[in-house]
Design an enzyme around this catalytic site. Structure first.
Site, PDB file in Angstrom:
ATOM      1  N   ASP A 237       0.820  -1.204   0.000  1.00 27.21           N
ATOM      2  CA  ASP A 237       0.000   0.000   0.000  1.00 27.21           C
ATOM      3  C   ASP A 237       0.863   1.266   0.000  1.00 27.21           C
ATOM      4  O   ASP A 237       1.973   1.282   0.544  1.00 27.21           O
ATOM      5  CB  ASP A 237      -0.886  -0.036   1.249  1.00 27.21           C
ATOM      6  CG  ASP A 237      -1.877   1.098   1.315  1.00 27.21           C
ATOM      7  OD1 ASP A 237      -2.728   1.183   0.415  1.00 27.21           O
ATOM      8  OD2 ASP A 237      -1.807   1.887   2.274  1.00 27.21           O
TER       9      ASP A 237
ATOM     10  N   GLU B 299       1.661  -0.086  -4.936  1.00 29.24           N
ATOM     11  CA  GLU B 299       0.610   0.848  -5.340  1.00 29.24           C
ATOM     12  C   GLU B 299       1.240   2.219  -5.609  1.00 29.24           C
ATOM     13  O   GLU B 299       1.630   2.925  -4.685  1.00 29.24           O
ATOM     14  CB  GLU B 299      -0.453   0.979  -4.245  1.00 29.24           C
ATOM     15  CG  GLU B 299      -1.583   1.919  -4.650  1.00 29.24           C
ATOM     16  CD  GLU B 299      -2.306   2.548  -3.461  1.00 29.24           C
ATOM     17  OE1 GLU B 299      -3.444   3.010  -3.651  1.00 29.24           O
ATOM     18  OE2 GLU B 299      -1.721   2.605  -2.362  1.00 29.24           O
TER      19      GLU B 299
END
Length: 611
Positions: free
Chosen positions: A329, A358
């Protein structure tokens, strides 16, 4: 008088250095024999444990050093595991002060023998993103806990709906029927937080949230998925934790986090500041050190003890669960020197593993800068195999919303020369953070099918968001993007997990998606072949995938008008073929008799070239 002074000094020393202590936490909870990463650092936490000394220990490992923290309630113990062992050992560590001593045990285990684990994921896969709380409630009894700090109810858009691990396990047959091969599941670590359902604000990095299940249940999920040839990608966060994490009330070091509650940098969303050659150091620090929100403390991976903790924590989950990949993330917000080492250690330990970072930007050159072995000679090698292809996603979304035609996708794919591994990009139309594709297409299913066909037949590792296959629409709010899957909850009005429970609209999209995934598996050129494409004049995009002797041709009419294509315009790719076989309808087209092909509005054709 002298004796009184001495007694007073002894009493003062005993007050400053308490003789009793207690051990409350040991992290990681164990390690394994035979891992390359065999020199580990144990965090021991408990009241006044920092005043204890470490004493000789028994077989299983060697304590090489120990470190006291700024807080008196932490000890960090360095040890080397004895990799010659062939049985489980409870390694003992003695802790003592002048008046109190204890022995703690640290399990060192034989690694589990697994037929399938650490497999990685690649362009032969189709990834299915599950928002854990919104997919299926397999155990309604665990939906609430007595000490939950979540202010939302299940009636709120941002409230917890009850999806859990047992629910996912119960739908593995459904996912296998759909044909996907890899499940990316949003974080399930304990989140005793405001708006806790999403899982991105962990309050314990070694514990699955009890409202999702348990560590053992997640492991069962991985094992059951592997039996059905489904891989598992774990969603992981190095950037931040939740404000209610137990560390926050008693940090081991002041620099364990960046800033402090109530006094910290705000989020800076300049994700490209690190690869930017003109970016000053303070600009980089703003991106790395800012807090996403006031309830998500930003972790400082420059602290060497935290760095080791996070690396070991990741390795521990991989080994314990046997997962196949990680989605990391908020990748650009994390210290990139830490992440480079983190990725290298993981891939050294698990060579077939894959990690996708990400990187939320639609600029392809910026995305390429974060992939390993980048071509620009940047400050360091990220060691990151895969990145999220937001550039192609933006092109799909521009097409669906009517802002652009299919030339948007063509232009992005034409820039693949900037990537070190374009085939290893994670491609998608939407995800759990952005409006669904069907919402952007104003619920035009035919238009959406055009984008979905391209997604599942062009280069990269395609990912679809749960519910895509049944036409979930939602809107642009997180709570509705993450709509509960119909049939997964007691409040559902119908069951879209079964053919008889789905309506005609849902079955049409399900069958279409299933067929595309099936074709992708049957004809390897659609997933692994070299890509050859032609500019989409009149919004008709024609491209080919070639793998050895197998060539497939995809024709996508993105316009709302019937269009013709002339086979002579593609003679280089068609010259060795005598006919085309439509893999969706079975129709055969003889190239020596036909000069053109008519394509219906908002439709696609997938052909196999035959010599």
């Amino acid at each position: 008088m002298i004796r009184k002074i001495i007694l007073l000094s002894v009493l003062t020393i005993n007050i400053l250095h308490p003789q009793t202590f207690r051990v409350e936490r040991i992290e990681p909870p164990n390690w394994w024999i035979g891992m390359k990463y065999d020199t580990i650092q144990i965090l021991i936490y408990g009241k006044n444990v920092g005043y204890a000394e470490i004493y000789p220990s028994h077989k299983g490992a060697t304590v090489t050093d120990y470190h006291k923290a700024e807080s008196p309630n932490y000890l960090f113990v360095d040890l080397v595991v004895d990799n010659t062992l062939n049985e489980n050992i409870n390694f003992e560590i003695g802790l003592a002060t002048n008046e109190y001593d204890t022995v703690i045990t640290f399990p060192i285990l034989v690694r589990e023998k697994r037929e399938k684990a650490f497999q990685g994921f690649n362009q032969s896969d189709v990834v299915y993103l599950i928002m854990a709380d919104r997919f299926c409630d397999g155990n309604p009894d665990n939906n609430t806990i007595g000490d939950s700090l979540d202010e939302f109810t299940d009636k709120d858009l941002d409230g917890r709906k009850g999806g859990d691990i047992e629910g996912i396990i119960s739908k593995l047959d459904y996912l296998q029927e759909l044909g996907v091969s890899c499940l990316w599941i949003t974080p399930m670590l304990e989140n005793n937080m405001w708006m806790s359902y999403h899982g991105y604000a962990a309050t314990d990095l070694y514990k699955i949230d009890t409202r999702f299940g348990s560590n053992e249940l997640y492991k069962k999920l991985v094992d059951e998925a592997h039996k059905k040839d489904l891989k598992i990608i774990m969603d992981h966060v190095s950037n931040h934790i939740g404000i209610n994490h137990w560390w926050i009330k008693d940090l081991p070091f002041k620099d364990w986090i960046n800033g402090q509650p109530g006094n910290h940098l705000p989020a800076n969303h300049n994700k490209m500041t690190f690869p930017d050659p003109h970016s000053p150091g303070e600009s980089v620090a703003l991106t790395w050190d800012g807090w996403f929100t006031n309830y998500m403390p930003d972790l400082n991976q420059r602290n060497p003890f935290l760095k080791k903790y996070l690396i070991q924590n990741t390795l521990w989950w991989i080994e314990y669960f046997g997962i196949d990949g990680i989605r990391e993330d908020t990748y650009p917000y994390v210290n990139q020197y830490y992440l480079s080492d983190w990725a290298k250690i993981i891939l050294d330990e698990y060579p077939d593993f894959n990690i996708v970072g990400e990187i939320w930007t639609g600029e392809a050159p910026f995305l390429a800068a974060y992939q390993r072995n980048n071509k620009f000679g940047l400050k360091l090698n990220s060691n990151l195999p895969s990145v999220t292809d937001f550039a192609l996603a933006d092109a799909f979304r521009d097409y669906l919303s009517g802002r652009k035609g299919l030339e948007a996708a063509f232009n992005i794919l034409a820039m693949d020369y900037i990537y070190s591994e374009p085939e290893n990009l994670l491609t998608f139309i939407d995800n759990h953070d952005i409006a669904r594709g069907l919402f952007l297409a104003n619920n035009n299913a035919q238009k959406f099918k055009v984008a979905l066909t391209i997604l599942l037949t062009t280069r990269g590792i395609p990912k679809i968001l749960y519910g895509t296959e049944i036409g979930l629409v939602g809107d642009d709010r997180h709570g509705t993007i993450r709509t509960p899957f119909p049939g997964g909850f007691e409040f559902s009005d119908h069951n879209a997990f079964s053919k008889c429970g789905r309506n005609d609209y849902e079955n049409d999209l399900f069958d279409f998606t299933k067929k595309l995934i099936w074709l992708r598996k049957q004809f390897k050129s659609l997933s692994q072949g070299e890509l050859y494409h032609y500019y989409p004049f009149n919004n008709v995009y024609v491209y080919f995938r070639k793998l050895n002797d197998e060539i497939t041709m995809i024709v996508a009419n993105g316009s709302e008008k019937q269009q013709d294509i002339n086979f002579k315009d593609y003679k280089e790719m068609l010259s060795a073929s005598k006919k085309l076989i439509d893999l969706l309808s079975g129709e055969e087209i003889a190239l020596d008799k036909e000069n053109k092909l008519t394509i219906a509005p908002l439709s696609t054709r997938i052909f196999l070239l035959e010599k």
